[in-house]
Design a protein around this motif. Structure first.
Motif: not given
Length: 465
Positions: A368-376
C-alpha cells in the motif's frame, strides 16, 4: 553486547548482518559471502552494501569487480577504478539499482563523473558507444545532453525508474525530430508504441496528437486487455496512459461545459465499482467527488480502494470519510484503508483506535506504499499505548528500521517469543543501547532451540554488535 571471539559472515543471513571491523573477519569469508550474493534474490540495503564495499576495500578485494553484483559496485570508490578496466566497470555498475543512491548525492554524481571521464566524454553530445557504456547512468543527464545526443539515448532512458519533467520534454524533442529508430510519430503503429515500452508514459500531448487515432485506440485496447491482471501501481500507470491517449481525440471534439456543482458522468454505484476501468470516466477529482455519494463510499470502501486512485482522488475519499465519521474512523474501517492510510498525518493517526494486531498488520502492508517516519512512529506508538503487543509477524512486517525507531521503553515490552518468530531483522540503524536490548531478548529467544551451534549463530547474528 557480547561477541563471539571468531566472527564469520554467513551467506544464509544476507538480510541482517551488521557492519563490523574488517580486522574481525577473514578475507576468505568476506569474499565467499559477497560472491554468494550473485545467486541470491534477497536485496541488501544501501547501508549493508556500503559496509560490504568497505570490507572488500580493506582486504584489497575490489580489483576483480566482475565477481560482484552490480548493486555492490555502486558503492566502490570510483577513484580506485583502474583506467584499463574502467569502461567495463562502469558498464557493469550501471546495471545496478541506481535508486540505492539518492539522486544528487555525492556518490551518485561521482559515479557519473567517473564514467564520463573514463569514456572520454568531451561534449554534451553522447555517441552510440558512449551511450552503451553509460547505460542507466544517462538517467542523471541534463535535458540539453539528451537532446544533443545520438537518438539511441532513448534506449538508455528506458532504464530510468523516473524522469524529471524537463527530461521528458527532451525525450519528446528527440522523438519529434524523427531521426530515431521509431521514426516520425505520424508513422507509428501499435508495434511501435509497444516497442517504446516505458517511454510511452513520458509522451506529451504534442507527440500523441501526431499519432494516428486508430493506432492510439489499438494501443488503448491492448492496455485494457491486460488491465484486470495488473497490480495497483501498474494500474495507475495504465490509467494515466489511457487518459493521455484519449486526450488528443477528445480535444478535437467539442466538450460539454464543465459544471462546478453537478456530476456530468454516471453516478458511482456499487455495481459500477466492479469495473476496473471505472476511473477513466472521472477525469478530474472534482467530478469524482460530485459523482461519489457518501452512502456508496461507506458501504463499498474496500471495493473503491481497489481502484487505481491517485493522490488527489485519495484526498477526495479522505474528505468524504471525515464527513461520514466526524468522530473518527471505526477500527473495522481502518483495516480497509490500504493506500489511503498514507494520506493521514501523524496527528490524525494519533486518534486512530488501533487496538488489534490484525488492524496494525493490515495498515503495515508494504503493497500500500511507504509510510513517512513520523507517521509510522505515531502508528506504532498509538497501538502500543492502547495495549497492543508486538508479535513476530508484526515485527517482520515493521522491519528493522522501524523497530529501531521505537523508544527504549517500547522495545522493553517486546517478548523474546516475538523475536524468535520475526525472522531476520536488520537492526544496523539501532543505537547501541537498543542493540543491547534486542541482543538480550534474542539470547532468550534462541536459547535451547534445536540445532547446531552454527544454526544458533546464524539466528542470533543480526543482533550481535
Amino acid at each position: 553486547a557480547a561477541v563471539p571471539p571468531q566472527r564469520s559472515l554467513s551467506a544464509s543471513v544476507p538480510q541482517g548482518f551488521p557492519c563490523i571491523p574488517a580486522s574481525d573477519l577473514p578475507a576468505a569469508d568476506i569474499l565467499a559471502f559477497t560472491q554468494g550474493l550473485q545467486n541470491r534474490t534477497a536485496e541488501l540495503s544501501s547501508t549493508q552494501l556500503s559496509c560490504l564495499a568497505r570490507l572488500l576495500a580493506a582486504k584489497n578485494l575490489t580489483g576483480d569487480f566482475r565477481r560482484y553484483p552490480p548493486d555492490l559496485l555502486l558503492f566502490f570508490d570510483s577513484a580506485e577504478v583502474r583506467g584499463g578496466t574502467c569502461g567495463e566497470f562502469y558498464a557493469r555498475a550501471a546495471r545496478g539499482n541506481l535508486d540505492l543512491l539518492p539522486r544528487g548525492s555525492a556518490r551518485r554524481t561521482g559515479l557519473l563523473r567517473g564514467a564520463l571521464a573514463c569514456l572520454q566524454v568531451r561534449s554534451s553530445r553522447l555517441h552510440p558507444e558512449q551511450l552503451r557504456g553509460l547505460g542507466a547512468l544517462v538517467c542523471d543527464m541534463e535535458p540539453e545532453t539528451i537532446t544533443a545526443s545520438d537518438p539511441g539515448v532513448l534506449e538508455n532512458l528506458k532504464l530510468c525508474p523516473a524522469l524529471t519533467g524537463a527530461q521528458q520534454e527532451a525525450l519528446n524533442a528527440v522523438l519529434l525530430r524523427g531521426g530515431s529508430v521509431y521514426g516520425d510519430p505520424s508513422s507509428w503503429d501499435l508495434q511501435t508504441l509497444q516497442h517504446l515500452g516505458p517511454l510511452v508514459l513520458a509522451l506529451n500531448r504534442t507527440t500523441l496528437s501526431l499519432v494516428a487515432e486508430a493506432t492510439r485506440e489499438a494501443f488503448g485496447r491492448s492496455i485494457v486487455a491486460t488491465y484486470g491482471s495488473q497490480g495497483r501501481s501498474q494500474r495507475e500507470k495504465s490509467l494515466t496512459l489511457l487518459r493521455a491517449f484519449a486526450a488528443p481525440s477528445a480535444s478535437s471534439h467539442p466538450r460539454l461545459k464543465r459544471s462546478a456543482d453537478r456530476c456530468l458522468s454516471a453516478p458511482i454505484t456499487a455495481s459500477t465499482l466492479s469495473n476496473p476501468l471505472l476511473m477513466i470516466d472521472y477525469d478530474t477529482s472534482e467530478q469524482f467527488y460530485l459523482c461519489l455519494s457518501n452512502d456508496v463510499l461507506k458501504t463499498n470502501l474496500e471495493l473503491l480502494l481497489e481502484q487505481p486512485l491517485t493522490v488527489d482522488y485519495l484526498q477526495v475519499v479522505k474528505k468524504k470519510l471525515e464527513q461520514i465519521y466526524p468522530l473518527g474512523i471505526p477500527e473495522e474501517q481502518l483495516k480497509l484503508l490500504g493506500p489511503l492510510s498514507r494520506q493521514y498525518s501523524a496527528e490524525e493517526i494519533s486518534l486512530w483506535p488501533v487496538t488489534s494486531s490484525k488492524t496494525l498488520l493490515a495498515l503495515l502492508n508494504p503493497a500500500d506504499g511507504k509510510w513517512g517516519v513520523a507517521q509510522i512512529q505515531q502508528l506504532l506508538s498509538r497501538y502500543l499505548a492502547l495495549g497492543g503487543t508486538l508479535t513476530g509477524p508484526l515485527l517482520q512486517r515493521m522491519g528493522g528500521r522501524n523497530l529501531c525507531n521505537l523508544q527504549e521503553g517500547q522495545i522493553a515490552q517486546i517478548l523474546p517469543e516475538a523475536i524468535r518468530t520475526a525472522g531476520q531483522l536488520n537492526i544496523s540503524s539501532c543505537s547501541q543501547t537498543k542493540k543491547d536490548q534486542l541482543y538480550r531478548k534474542a539470547q532468550k529467544a534462541f536459547a535451547g532451540q534445536p540445532g547446531t551451534a552454527r544454526a544458533y549463530y546464524c539466528r542470533i547474528w543480526p543482533y550481535l554488535g
